[in-house]
Structure formats: C-alpha cells, structure tokens
Design an enzyme around this catalytic site. Structure first.
Site, mmCIF file in Angstrom:
data_model
loop_
_atom_site.group_PDB
_atom_site.id
_atom_site.type_symbol
_atom_site.label_atom_id
_atom_site.label_comp_id
_atom_site.label_asym_id
_atom_site.label_seq_id
_atom_site.Cartn_x
_atom_site.Cartn_y
_atom_site.Cartn_z
ATOM 1 N N CYS A 78 -17.490 21.019 -15.736
ATOM 2 C CA CYS A 78 -16.322 20.966 -14.727
ATOM 3 C C CYS A 78 -16.432 19.391 -14.456
ATOM 4 O O CYS A 78 -15.931 18.461 -15.378
ATOM 5 C CB CYS A 78 -16.610 21.759 -13.644
ATOM 6 S SG CYS A 78 -15.177 22.192 -12.618
ATOM 7 N N HIS A 171 -18.635 26.739 -15.166
ATOM 8 C CA HIS A 171 -20.031 26.601 -14.467
ATOM 9 C C HIS A 171 -20.890 27.778 -14.953
ATOM 10 O O HIS A 171 -21.005 28.531 -13.994
ATOM 11 C CB HIS A 171 -19.671 26.808 -13.016
ATOM 12 C CG HIS A 171 -19.092 25.818 -12.141
ATOM 13 N ND1 HIS A 171 -19.667 24.659 -11.846
ATOM 14 C CD2 HIS A 171 -17.651 25.193 -12.158
ATOM 15 C CE1 HIS A 171 -18.893 23.828 -11.253
ATOM 16 N NE2 HIS A 171 -17.609 24.430 -11.298
ATOM 17 N N GLU A 173 -23.884 27.643 -14.781
ATOM 18 C CA GLU A 173 -25.027 27.634 -13.798
ATOM 19 C C GLU A 173 -25.066 28.407 -12.607
ATOM 20 O O GLU A 173 -25.765 28.884 -11.819
ATOM 21 C CB GLU A 173 -25.425 26.187 -13.598
ATOM 22 C CG GLU A 173 -24.411 25.555 -12.404
ATOM 23 C CD GLU A 173 -23.151 25.077 -12.783
ATOM 24 O OE1 GLU A 173 -22.819 25.134 -13.935
ATOM 25 O OE2 GLU A 173 -22.471 24.521 -11.792
HETATM 26 N N1 GLN Z 1 -11.861 19.465 -9.050
HETATM 27 C C1 GLN Z 1 -12.856 18.554 -9.229
HETATM 28 C C2 GLN Z 1 -12.626 17.342 -9.887
HETATM 29 O O1 GLN Z 1 -11.602 16.958 -10.200
HETATM 30 C C3 GLN Z 1 -13.977 19.405 -10.359
HETATM 31 C C4 GLN Z 1 -14.274 20.681 -9.624
HETATM 32 C C5 GLN Z 1 -15.772 21.195 -10.204
HETATM 33 O O2 GLN Z 1 -16.590 20.405 -10.711
HETATM 34 N N2 GLN Z 1 -15.956 22.326 -9.997
HETATM 35 O O3 GLN Z 1 -13.622 16.311 -9.622
#
Ligand code: GLN
Length: 192
Positions: A78, A171, A173
């Site tokens: 992410c 994610h 995890e």
């Molecule tokens: N929206 C976050 C960002 O742009 C990422 C979200 C996440 O890691 N769950 O940094």
C-alpha cells in the site's frame, strides 16, 4: 533469515507478527544501522507522506535505495508500494523511484475507499487471496521489467514484481492468510 520491517509509521507490527508466525526473525527498522545484516525489508502501509518524511529525517531513504541497488529484496504494501514506485503524481516527498510502475494515491474513490475482495493470484496457487484495500493506490502503468501478479476484475493491476522487488496495493498483513509473506520469503531465499 532476518527480515526488517520499516517502523516509521503504519501497519508494521502486523507484518512483524505475520513473519514470526512463519518462523523468521523479524525486526523493526527505524535507523539506517538497523538495515545491517538484513536479508529482506518490508515497507508497510500507512500514510506515505508521513513514512517518507520520517525516512528522509533518519537518512533511511538514501540507505534503502542504496541497499536495493545492491540487491536487497524489498516488499512494499500500500503506502510502501507508493514509496517504491517510479512515479506518483502528487506524492510528496518524492518516492524512491526504484520500481518501474506509476501509481495513483487514494485511487478508489469514496464509495470503495476500503474494501475486501477475493483476488486471483496465480503465483500463490488456485485459492483466491483475501485482499484488503484501505485508501489504496492503484497501479496506473507497468513498465519494462515489472511483471503483474494480480489484477482486479476490471483489469487494474494490484500486485507486481520486478526482480527482488514486490509490491501490493493491499494489506496481506491484515489477514490470516500468510501466502504473500511466504512468497516474499521465497523471493528472499532465491526460491522464486
Ligand atoms: N492512502 C495512503 C497514502 O496515500 C495509503 C493507505 C495505506 O497504506 N493503507 O499514503
């Protein structure tokens, strides 16, 4: 095997606990010295701007980029994926720019800000993977050396691999399914 998890901000504790379940040594990384002796590194999800600022403060950005250049396997989930990417319009500070993809932050809009979906990931076998997306980025472009491991039904790539770099928009995890962590450990061990 020793795997570090960047512990600047975000979901690092969950990665550490998933790695421990797989029987490997998992260590939080907050300063460059803690990169020494690692076989692999995970950059977790969270807020990419906050993580990135901490990394710059601690001089970790440069050190991590250098280690990746020397072949350190790294998995970004992410926000971690945003930080590895080559381009991310509007991301500040600049991502590390090592993975040949362009990403768009918070790409799924309000209605689908957070969702879970059963994702087909051929590299992990037949059983779909429970993918949890939280204000996730999308992968807009996949260039040269990066290979797509999974796509949403509309074709949007959400997991890629480029040599020893792995990135997922979701994610793993936050689920009980350890197959993505095992996949990363196999990359680290040169089994994949
Ligand atoms: N929206 C976050 C960002 O742009 C990422 C979200 C996440 O890691 N769950 O940094």
């Amino acid at each position: 095997m020793r795997i570090g998890v960047l512990a600047a901000q975000g979901a690092f504790a969950e990665h550490i606990s998933a790695l421990k379940k797989l029987g490997v040594e998992a260590l939080p990384v907050r300063v460059p010295k803690e990169l020494e002796g690692l076989d692999g590194l995970i950059i977790p999800g969270g807020e990419s701007t906050a993580i990135s600022l901490r990394m710059l403060d601690n001089n970790l950005s440069r050190e991590i980029a250098e280690r990746i250049g020397e072949g350190l396997p790294v998995w970004g989930t992410c926000a971690g994926m945003i930080l590895l990417a080559k381009g991310s319009p509007g991301a500040y500070p600049e991502p590390l720019g090592l993975l040949e993809i362009t990403v768009r932050r918070n790409a799924f809009g309000r209605q689908r800000e957070s969702f879970e979906t059963e994702l087909a990931v051929p590299a992990l076998g037949e059983k779909p993977f429970p993918a949890v997306f939280i204000r996730a980025p999308s992968i807009e472009q996949v260039n040269g050396k990066a290979e797509v491991l999974a796509r949403l039904p509309d074709g949007t790539p959400v997991a890629v691999r480029q040599g020893k770099l792995l990135a997922t928009a979701f994610h793993p995890e936050l689920t009980e399914d350890l197959r993505f962590h095992q996949y990363f450990l196999d990359i680290v061990a040169d089994k994949r």
